[in-house]
Enzyme design. Structure first.
Site, PDB file in Angstrom:
ATOM      1  N   GLU A   1       0.901  -1.248   0.195  1.00 18.31           N
ATOM      2  CA  GLU A   1      -0.111   0.081  -0.052  1.00 18.31           C
ATOM      3  C   GLU A   1       0.930   1.213   0.207  1.00 18.31           C
ATOM      4  OE1 GLU A   1      -3.865  -1.737   2.115  1.00 18.31           O
ATOM      5  OE2 GLU A   1      -2.072  -1.353   3.364  1.00 18.31           O
TER       6      GLU A   1
ATOM      7  N   CYS B   1       3.092   8.219   1.573  1.00 24.86           N
ATOM      8  CA  CYS B   1       3.732   7.311   2.586  1.00 24.86           C
ATOM      9  C   CYS B   1       3.965   6.102   1.888  1.00 24.86           C
ATOM     10  CB  CYS B   1       2.782   6.780   3.653  1.00 24.86           C
ATOM     11  SG  CYS B   1       3.245   5.646   4.634  1.00 24.86           S
TER      12      CYS B   1
ATOM     13  N   CYS C   1       6.914  -7.622   6.628  1.00 24.16           N
ATOM     14  CA  CYS C   1       8.119  -7.372   7.377  1.00 24.16           C
ATOM     15  C   CYS C   1       8.620  -8.352   8.370  1.00 24.16           C
ATOM     16  CB  CYS C   1       7.625  -6.125   8.267  1.00 24.16           C
ATOM     17  SG  CYS C   1       9.203  -5.242   8.990  1.00 24.16           S
TER      18      CYS C   1
ATOM     19  N   CYS D   1       7.078  -6.323  14.987  1.00 23.49           N
ATOM     20  CA  CYS D   1       6.913  -5.716  16.106  1.00 23.49           C
ATOM     21  C   CYS D   1       5.249  -5.802  16.673  1.00 23.49           C
ATOM     22  CB  CYS D   1       6.795  -4.137  15.776  1.00 23.49           C
ATOM     23  SG  CYS D   1       8.451  -3.563  15.177  1.00 23.49           S
TER      24      CYS D   1
ATOM     25  N   CYS E   1       2.264  -3.840  15.313  1.00 24.01           N
ATOM     26  CA  CYS E   1       2.150  -3.511  13.844  1.00 24.01           C
ATOM     27  C   CYS E   1       1.607  -4.636  13.018  1.00 24.01           C
ATOM     28  CB  CYS E   1       3.553  -3.197  13.399  1.00 24.01           C
ATOM     29  SG  CYS E   1       3.500  -2.949  11.605  1.00 24.01           S
TER      30      CYS E   1
ATOM     31  N   CYS F   1      -1.161   4.776  10.190  1.00 24.87           N
ATOM     32  CA  CYS F   1       0.195   4.083  10.602  1.00 24.87           C
ATOM     33  C   CYS F   1      -0.466   2.637  11.066  1.00 24.87           C
ATOM     34  CB  CYS F   1       0.832   4.733  11.635  1.00 24.87           C
ATOM     35  SG  CYS F   1       1.548   6.232  11.175  1.00 24.87           S
TER      36      CYS F   1
HETATM   37  N1  SAH Z   1       9.382  -0.353   9.497  1.00 21.43           N
HETATM   38  C1  SAH Z   1       9.563   1.001   9.669  1.00 21.43           C
HETATM   39  C2  SAH Z   1       8.801   1.833   8.953  1.00 21.43           C
HETATM   40  C3  SAH Z   1       7.214   1.493   8.562  1.00 21.43           C
HETATM   41  S1  SAH Z   1       6.486   1.682  10.161  1.00 21.43           S
HETATM   42  C4  SAH Z   1       9.671   1.539  11.036  1.00 21.43           C
HETATM   43  O1  SAH Z   1       9.047   0.809  11.817  1.00 21.43           O
HETATM   44  O2  SAH Z   1      10.015   2.750  11.474  1.00 21.43           O
HETATM   45  C5  SAH Z   1       5.835   3.335  10.402  1.00 21.43           C
HETATM   46  C6  SAH Z   1       5.548   3.820  11.434  1.00 21.43           C
HETATM   47  O3  SAH Z   1       4.228   3.132  12.073  1.00 21.43           O
HETATM   48  C7  SAH Z   1       6.582   3.334  12.672  1.00 21.43           C
HETATM   49  O4  SAH Z   1       6.903   4.248  13.469  1.00 21.43           O
HETATM   50  C8  SAH Z   1       5.753   2.189  13.450  1.00 21.43           C
HETATM   51  O5  SAH Z   1       6.280   1.851  14.752  1.00 21.43           O
HETATM   52  C9  SAH Z   1       4.256   2.745  13.497  1.00 21.43           C
HETATM   53  N2  SAH Z   1       3.327   1.823  13.582  1.00 21.43           N
HETATM   54  C10 SAH Z   1       3.262   0.695  13.150  1.00 21.43           C
HETATM   55  N3  SAH Z   1       2.110  -0.216  13.751  1.00 21.43           N
HETATM   56  C11 SAH Z   1       1.263   0.757  14.138  1.00 21.43           C
HETATM   57  C12 SAH Z   1       0.018   0.934  14.844  1.00 21.43           C
HETATM   58  N4  SAH Z   1      -0.933  -0.072  14.917  1.00 21.43           N
HETATM   59  N5  SAH Z   1      -0.442   2.090  15.375  1.00 21.43           N
HETATM   60  C13 SAH Z   1       0.309   3.228  15.078  1.00 21.43           C
HETATM   61  N6  SAH Z   1       1.693   3.252  14.489  1.00 21.43           N
HETATM   62  C14 SAH Z   1       2.152   2.214  14.104  1.00 21.43           C
HETATM   63 FE1  SF4 Z   2       8.279  -3.730  10.496  1.00 22.87          FE
HETATM   64 FE2  SF4 Z   2       6.028  -2.779  11.217  1.00 22.87          FE
HETATM   65 FE3  SF4 Z   2       8.071  -3.200  12.910  1.00 22.87          FE
HETATM   66 FE4  SF4 Z   2       7.952  -1.220  11.172  1.00 22.87          FE
HETATM   67  S1  SF4 Z   2       6.756  -1.355  12.923  1.00 22.87           S
HETATM   68  S2  SF4 Z   2       9.796  -2.590  11.674  1.00 22.87           S
HETATM   69  S3  SF4 Z   2       6.874  -2.376   9.384  1.00 22.87           S
HETATM   70  S4  SF4 Z   2       6.904  -4.501  11.933  1.00 22.87           S
END
Ligand code: SAH
Ligand code: SF4
Length: 375
Positions: free
Chosen positions: A94, A107, A114, A118, A121, A343
């Site tokens: 996306e 974005c 990934c 995390c 996420c 996000c």
């Molecule tokens: N992998 C990279 C970039 C993609 S994620 C990273 O982790 O930085 C982009 C941002 O969205 C990151 O700061 C991540 O922590 C945040 N993010 C991921 N899942 C989220 C969620 N469920 N709610 C709010 N922010 C989230």
């Molecule tokens: Fe990967 Fe999501 Fe963690 Fe960013 S926040 S590193 S996209 S798992």
């Protein structure tokens, strides 16, 4: 055009110069071609009228400018647009367009899925399928920029900022990322200043060091916790690159650009990382140590995470501690809520080829089904 034609969206200017040289063409021809593709959004070599007919014929035989197929396009009431692109073999990624008063941000995704995983996420919960190529990363901007210009019937730039905050960890796809960034910055392509192009990372320390050498754009670091004890389970990569090493890498990154700062992203998770005491710990960690801003992100919940968003008052109290300590702090507005474009909601559709983790696929509301772009 042949089936194994090279997609020219995959080249930065140096790459395109080398490609053209193989065809017996000079550097200035590559610049003309690069400008046609990126500044004017033209994919058909036949329309590139100031290129010699012989070159246009050569290109038509061995090269192409190919966009990603758009699976769905969703438009939010607040102007946010989310595109789901097919990247083959059942994977989709996306990109999200976010218009604001003083800027318009795209974005962009860097991977299908990934591998970092995390906890908060939804991309992370899908697992990892594959890296996107440079062409697939650049195609997101190429399509969005020229589609929006056509719609608005304007020639000037629409997208003013890029954030690598879509699906994937950009610094785990480094070799494809850097030529894409170079195209975003190149004056013959999109001409964005390096402060308007942000790479967001969960903390791949060695690659932060390399990015500083190769293409020092703005850096956002997803911190989410003031201590290793708390960050380890939230961002599993922390076990490999703990906070002290990460902050060292951030300081070194800024050494090349002393007037800059790092943006630390901090996702507010109810009862997990959002107490006033944890805000104070964050101040002790960062104040006077790394020039920075902190961006507090309201968590966008999804069922498999088992987490919920901090209440608004707790976010405010947390921000207050940081602001009182003199750290510039913003609370991110959520945009495109009605289309799941915020996000961490970028679920896409990914065939997890690494593990059997639970897949979070959504059924997007399809408002438009556009044709393949760029023809
Ligand atoms: N992998 C990279 C970039 C993609 S994620 C990273 O982790 O930085 C982009 C941002 O969205 C990151 O700061 C991540 O922590 C945040 N993010 C991921 N899942 C989220 C969620 N469920 N709610 C709010 N922010 C989230
Ligand atoms: Fe990967 Fe999501 Fe963690 Fe960013 S926040 S590193 S996209 S798992």
């Amino acid at each position: 055009m042949t089936d194994n034609a090279t997609n020219l969206l995959g080249f930065d200017l140096d790459g395109l110069v080398a490609f053209c040289q193989q065809l017996g063409e000079k550097r200035f021809r590559a610049i003309q071609l690069y400008r046609w593709i990126h500044q004017r959004g033209v994919a058909d070599f036949g329309l590139m009228t100031d290129l010699a007919k012989s070159l246009r014929d050569k290109l038509a035989g061995c090269a192409k400018v190919e966009a990603l197929r758009v699976l769905t396009e969703q438009r939010s009431a607040d102007g946010t647009i989310k595109w789901l692109f097919d990247v083959g073999a059942g994977d989709a990624v996306e990109a999200v367009f976010i218009p604001e008063d003083d800027r318009a941000t795209l974005c962009i995704s860097s991977q299908a899925g990934c591998a970092v995983g995390c906890r908060f996420c939804s991309t992370g919960h899908q697992g990892f399928s594959r890296n996107l190529s440079t062409a697939e990363i650049v195609a997101q901007l190429w399509f969005a920029e020229h589609q929006l210009r056509r719609e608005r019937q304007r020639d000037e730039r629409v997208i003013s900022n890029i954030v690598m905050m879509g699906m994937g960890e950009p610094l785990q796809n480094y070799s494809a990322l850097v030529p894409a960034l170079k195209t975003f910055l190149d004056d013959h392509a999109y001409g964005l200043s390096r402060r308007r192009v942000t790479v967001s990372t969960s903390g791949v320390v060695p690659m932060i060091e390399r990015l500083q050498q190769d293409c020092p754009v703005a850096l956002a670091v997803s911190l989410h916790a003031p201590s290793d004890l708390l960050r380890d389970p939230l961002v599993p990569l922390n076990r490999k690159y703990p906070i002290a090493e990460l902050l060292d890498a951030c300081r070194a990154y800024l050494a090349a650009a002393p007037r800059d700062f790092i943006t630390f992203e901090y996702c507010m998770l109810d009862g997990v990382n959002d107490s006033v005491e944890q805000a104070r710990e964050l101040v002790r960690l960062l104040k006077g140590k790394v020039p920075c801003k902190i961006n507090l992100i309201p968590f966008n919940p999804f069922p498999a995470s088992g987490l919920t968003c901090s209440p608004r008052e707790r976010v405010q109290a947390f921000a207050e501690v940081l602001i009182q300590a003199g750290i510039v702090t913003t609370v991110r507005k959520t945009r495109g809520d009605d289309i799941d474009a915020a996000c961490g909601q970028l679920a896409g559709e990914v065939q997890d080829r690494t593990n059997a983790s639970q897949r979070m696929t959504r059924a997007p509301i399809v408002l438009h089904r556009p044709q393949r772009a760029g023809s």
